[in-house]
Scaffold this motif. Sequence first.
Motif, PDB file in Angstrom:
ATOM      1  N   VAL A  97       0.858  -1.180   0.000  1.00 57.36           N
ATOM      2  CA  VAL A  97       0.000   0.000   0.000  1.00 57.36           C
ATOM      3  C   VAL A  97       0.899   1.236   0.000  1.00 57.36           C
ATOM      4  N   SER A  98       0.580   2.173  -0.850  1.00 58.72           N
ATOM      5  CA  SER A  98       1.416   3.353  -0.989  1.00 58.72           C
ATOM      6  C   SER A  98       0.738   4.562  -0.368  1.00 58.72           C
ATOM      7  N   GLY A  99       1.521   5.313   0.397  1.00 59.84           N
ATOM      8  CA  GLY A  99       1.006   6.564   0.925  1.00 59.84           C
ATOM      9  C   GLY A  99       1.080   7.642  -0.136  1.00 59.84           C
ATOM     10  N   ALA A 100       0.240   8.659  -0.008  1.00 63.00           N
ATOM     11  CA  ALA A 100       0.297   9.775  -0.943  1.00 63.00           C
ATOM     12  C   ALA A 100       1.654  10.454  -0.817  1.00 63.00           C
ATOM     13  N   GLY A 101       2.147  10.992  -1.921  1.00 63.25           N
ATOM     14  CA  GLY A 101       3.470  11.593  -1.906  1.00 63.25           C
ATOM     15  C   GLY A 101       3.460  13.003  -2.430  1.00 63.25           C
ATOM     16  N   ALA A 102       4.655  13.544  -2.586  1.00 56.60           N
ATOM     17  CA  ALA A 102       4.804  14.904  -3.095  1.00 56.60           C
ATOM     18  C   ALA A 102       5.778  14.884  -4.258  1.00 56.60           C
ATOM     19  N   ARG A 103       5.453  15.660  -5.285  1.00 50.33           N
ATOM     20  CA  ARG A 103       6.401  15.835  -6.392  1.00 50.33           C
ATOM     21  C   ARG A 103       7.085  17.171  -6.156  1.00 50.33           C
ATOM     22  N   ALA A 104       8.410  17.177  -6.100  1.00 52.03           N
ATOM     23  CA  ALA A 104       9.089  18.438  -5.849  1.00 52.03           C
ATOM     24  C   ALA A 104      10.513  18.381  -6.377  1.00 52.03           C
ATOM     25  N   ALA A 105      10.941  19.452  -6.989  1.00 50.35           N
ATOM     26  CA  ALA A 105      12.342  19.580  -7.359  1.00 50.35           C
ATOM     27  C   ALA A 105      13.092  20.312  -6.254  1.00 50.35           C
ATOM     28  N   LEU A 106      12.363  20.968  -5.404  1.00 52.97           N
ATOM     29  CA  LEU A 106      12.974  21.713  -4.314  1.00 52.97           C
ATOM     30  C   LEU A 106      12.058  21.655  -3.099  1.00 52.97           C
ATOM     31  N   VAL A 107      12.619  21.330  -1.993  1.00 53.63           N
ATOM     32  CA  VAL A 107      11.893  21.426  -0.723  1.00 53.63           C
ATOM     33  C   VAL A 107      12.675  22.404   0.147  1.00 53.63           C
ATOM     34  N   ALA A 108      12.086  23.502   0.484  1.00 49.93           N
ATOM     35  CA  ALA A 108      12.790  24.541   1.238  1.00 49.93           C
ATOM     36  C   ALA A 108      12.260  24.596   2.660  1.00 49.93           C
ATOM     37  N   GLY A 109      13.158  24.678   3.592  1.00 46.12           N
ATOM     38  CA  GLY A 109      12.747  24.794   4.988  1.00 46.12           C
ATOM     39  C   GLY A 109      12.175  26.164   5.291  1.00 46.12           C
ATOM     40  N   GLN A 110      11.210  26.194   6.177  1.00 49.76           N
ATOM     41  CA  GLN A 110      10.582  27.472   6.501  1.00 49.76           C
ATOM     42  C   GLN A 110      11.215  28.114   7.727  1.00 49.76           C
ATOM     43  N   PHE A 111      11.705  27.317   8.632  1.00 48.27           N
ATOM     44  CA  PHE A 111      12.289  27.859   9.858  1.00 48.27           C
ATOM     45  C   PHE A 111      13.731  27.377  10.021  1.00 48.27           C
ATOM     46  N   GLY A 112      14.431  27.325   8.918  1.00 49.81           N
ATOM     47  CA  GLY A 112      15.840  26.982   8.988  1.00 49.81           C
ATOM     48  C   GLY A 112      16.145  25.507   8.940  1.00 49.81           C
ATOM     49  N   LYS A 113      15.118  24.670   8.780  1.00 49.02           N
ATOM     50  CA  LYS A 113      15.412  23.236   8.669  1.00 49.02           C
ATOM     51  C   LYS A 113      14.308  22.520   7.899  1.00 49.02           C
ATOM     52  N   VAL A 114      14.690  21.379   7.364  1.00 50.48           N
ATOM     53  CA  VAL A 114      13.747  20.468   6.710  1.00 50.48           C
ATOM     54  C   VAL A 114      13.956  19.108   7.346  1.00 50.48           C
ATOM     55  N   GLU A 115      12.864  18.460   7.674  1.00 50.59           N
ATOM     56  CA  GLU A 115      12.982  17.158   8.334  1.00 50.59           C
ATOM     57  C   GLU A 115      12.200  16.112   7.560  1.00 50.59           C
TER      58      GLU A 115
END
Lengths: 379, 159
Positions: free
Chosen positions: A200-218
Amino acid sequence: MSVARPVFSDGAILSADDLSTLETEGRGRDARHSRHLHLPGVGAGLRLHEEPRALTTGPAYVEITLLSGYAVDGTGRELVVAADMPLSPDRFQQQNLSPPTEPGQTVTVWHPVFVRGRDTVAARSTAMLGCQGSSGGGRIAEEVEIEFGRPGDASASQPVPAPDAGPGDGTWRVLVGFVRFDTAIGQFVKSGSSADGVSVSGAGARAALVAGQFGKVELRGQAEADSGVPALVLGSEPAPGLVFGTHSGSGAVSPLMSVDASGNLEIQGALKAKGTAGSVRVVGGTAYDGTVLPLPAEVDQATVDSGGIELVTSISPRLPPPGSSPSGTGELFLPAECRIDSARRVHCWGHWLDPTTGNTTMTAISCDYVVLAAVPGGA
Amino acid sequence: MAQPAAAMMTVLHLETGHVLAAASSGARTVTVDDLTGKKFLSVRLPDSTAQVNVTANLLTAATFELDEDVLGSPLAYRVDASLPTLAFGGLPTEVDTGANPQKLINAPDGTAALSLWQVGDQLEVGRSVLKGGTPDATDPAGTVGQLVACAGEPLAYGA
């Protein structure tokens, strides 16, 4: 077809079509967003839950319920399951008239369970009709139904909508699990979230860039930051770095591996690798003509072929003692060839020479060898 | 003081037990794949330039205490499941398989025979029985070398 939006002006008389266009345009925009910026799958819930049961005659089975939740199909249509839905054994049998079973058993192989959208006309509203009106406002209920597929359906491709298309008509199916069915008792006996290499697959995200909003991405393995949940954090506070670790349960990540802005790697556990730069592994011994020289332990041919390891080999013929020829006479051995080819295959042979007659006999021999495998680089 | 572990060697043998190669590699245990490159073992026929490339799927690896004689002439040995060591099976013998053969395998008619023919780049495999001292099988056209293995008999070869 280009995407259009309605425009109104003061004093205009609005038709039902104008109002419907408002809704249709917004619905299409949502679907295109979901389809182009996300991947289809389960967004929340929609797990198969088992309750053990037994027939009065003894055989055990399970009642399976699809828990409430949310999914997005491949057209961008949302699938909202507002309340738990039981899986119907009768419906399974209707949709799988002769389900394949395990050899010699009455229990079927894994069958996929899907959810799909279905539009139904809901009860009309009580809106008052105008003098030209022939009907009042209506509703389309965007329902979700459970569908049982055939083995193999879970990995089957489904049609891709045109870029400007709105949400689909509900024929796109989202996998929510697998079931086994006992044809002898007409009941489910097992459910699962993966089978035959498909999960079973969870919904995902298509992105070429993921930018952190508060100085980090987790990135972490589940939505809740429970204790022990693994996480990968790319951050700039208090200093730029990359951290892999596990959540402590208080919102912090306990580092297991980190890289700082200077490229310093720090790990808490042992480092296991094909080899560290400059390290050397060795194997040596004796090999007979026609064999391939073995590689040192934990060195594989693919790594050698890719240039990740450099080989150095040395061989020398293992000359048979004088007088040990098969004939048992005083023959002398003259080596003729001792080399390895590009496949590290040994070519090692020579002649037994009878000094009294000058007769020679070709024979294969062994060689002594050393193979050094070095990881390039290092100081 | 503990005794040092005995040095070991690996032999590659056919289903008949005939050993076709031997190698030692210190403490490293090697496999058929290691010694064939996952392809073949090239067996040079005695007193001949011909070779038979025995594919890896026909070979089995077995480990024995290192024996210099075996490392020097492995084709003279065979694996016997009832023995802890390799058995000396006799030096390989030449056999004629064409018309009017002069050199025969000294075994009774009906003895099972495994024939490996090198035909160009390909290995052909045949299973038959001995008839009149040679395998009751026809050499494939283009054969450049062959091995014949009869259980209990020395390895036979023909160029």
